[in-house]
Design an enzyme around this catalytic site. Structure first.
Site: not given
Ligand code: PLP
Length: 377
Positions: A73, A152, A180, A200-201, A241, A326
């Site tokens: 996102t 997805n 995906q 995205s992990a 960070t 989502c």
């Protein structure tokens, strides 16, 4: 009651080896990778740069193009918003596909309020983009073409090479949401001619809260700008960070996903084919989306005379989805299925099974039996 988890396109469990790799970075080697005033921080910074190089190798791209973010996102928002802001002199036109994830559609809706001209290209009944319409839409004022590699909800795989060729013909940037795809198909960003990619992990057995934004650095260079301001981390493209344990875990998860791709896709295909064949033989389902160009783990199935909500209530043992994670709280029928020409009723009678590497044939057989016993009275 055993519960079978078939919602891996929403999220996956963290792989054991990934978890093991991450743990020391929470309380042993926990230092801030930007602390350059002591050796511990400097070493941490070096570790993150080593990981960046390794991820770049795994993706077949240059490491200076890799930015660590919190999610797909965030990566998609950064990419689309900054392209709109930085490429205004060329034009304000962005092209995407009607079946993109809500992240893309909602970001483009936001950009429209800032003056972007957005064209959404339709898909055919099989979920594949209409290339003739795409060719007609892309012109010299088009700054980006944004099409996902694999959907997805349906798993349908788009012809990204051909889409990139059309984009590049008008010097537009090819942005691809590959969220995906990794771990479920062979992907080579170079071969696909993608300029900006998003990962995205937690979709490939890595941790939540870790994403990648890749932007091509040469031939031609794509310039992006930050959403977040403050620190100078990740070449000032993503201040804040760095989430060291998550970045370390994402690296390991990507390594494992790519290493095991043939073994995993073979196993997942076997399970998916069996599930679909058995349910088809009982005359219970229609498959939504291309059967040829589809992720090995995803089955979007239309059940006759049964809404997906009723289906889900009838089978509390099955963890399934009616659409994307989502948007599953929205009562409307899936925008993806509607774009493919399904009626409201057909879309509302469709369920997504998304299988994962821990699913077994026993689980699939039990699921088929459960469905058979309830629906074939
Ligand atoms: N793009 C696609 C295709 C997705 O499936 C998802 C998540 O479901 C996203 C983007 C958003 O991913 P994230 O949860 O990492 O923000």
């Amino acid at each position: 009651m055993d519960t079978y988890y078939f919602d891996h396109n929403a999220t996956t469990p963290v792989h054991e080896e990934v978890l093991k790799e991450m743990l020391p970075y929470f309380n042993q080697t926990f230092y801030n990778a930007s602390s350059s005033s002591h050796l511990l921080g400097i070493r941490m910074g070096k570790k993150i740069e080593d990981v960046r190089k390794n991820i770049a190798n795994l993706l077949s791209v240059e490491s200076s193009g890799i930015t660590f973010t919190s999610s797909a996102t965030e990566s998609l928002n950064t990419a689309l918003i900054s392209i709109f802001n930085l490429y205004k002199t060329k034009g304000n036109h962005i092209v995407a596909c009607t079946t993109e994830h809500k992240v893309v559609l909602d970001t483009l809706a936001y950009l429209k309020t800032l003056g972007a001209l957005v064209t959404l290209i339709p898909v055919q009944h099989d979920g594949i983009i209409d290339l003739t319409e795409l060719k007609k839409a892309v012109n010299n004022s088009t700054i980006a073409v944004c099409v996902m590699l694999a959907n997805n909800e349906t798993g349908v795989i788009q012809p990204i090479n051909e889409i990139a060729e059309i984009a590049h013909h008008s010097n537009a940037i090819m942005v691809c949401d590959t969220t995906q795809a990794y771990g479920k198909m062979h992907v080579d960003l170079n071969e696909l001619n993608i300029d900006v990619a998003v990962l995205s992990a937690h979709k490939f057995y890595g941790p939540k809260g870790a994403g990648i934004l890749y932007a091509r650095k040469k031939n031609p260079r794509v310039t992006l700008s930050p959403l977040l301001h403050g620190g100078l981390q990740d070449n000032a493209l993503r201040s804040g960070t760095q989430n060291v344990p998550a970045i370390i875990g994402m690296n390991k998860a990507l390594e494992i996903a790519i290493q095991n791709i043939w073994e995993n896709t073979t196993q997942l295909s076997k399970l998916r084919i069996y599930l679909e064949q058995q349910l088809e033989a009982l005359n219970l389902i229609k498959i939504n989306g291309s059967t040829k160009y589809r992720l090995c783990n995803t089955s979007n199935l239309q059940f006759s005379n049964l809404t997906s909500n009723k289906f889900i209530q009838s089978f509390p043992q099955l963890a399934l989805a009616t659409g994307s994670a989502c948007t599953s709280i929205l009562p409307e029928p899936s925008h993806v299925l509607k774009a493919m020409g399904l009626s409201d009723l057909e879309a509302k009678s469709s369920i997504r099974f998304s299988l994962g590497i821990t699913n077994t044939m026993e689980e699939i057989i039990s699921t088929i039996n459960l469905i058979k016993n309830k629906l074939i009275a």
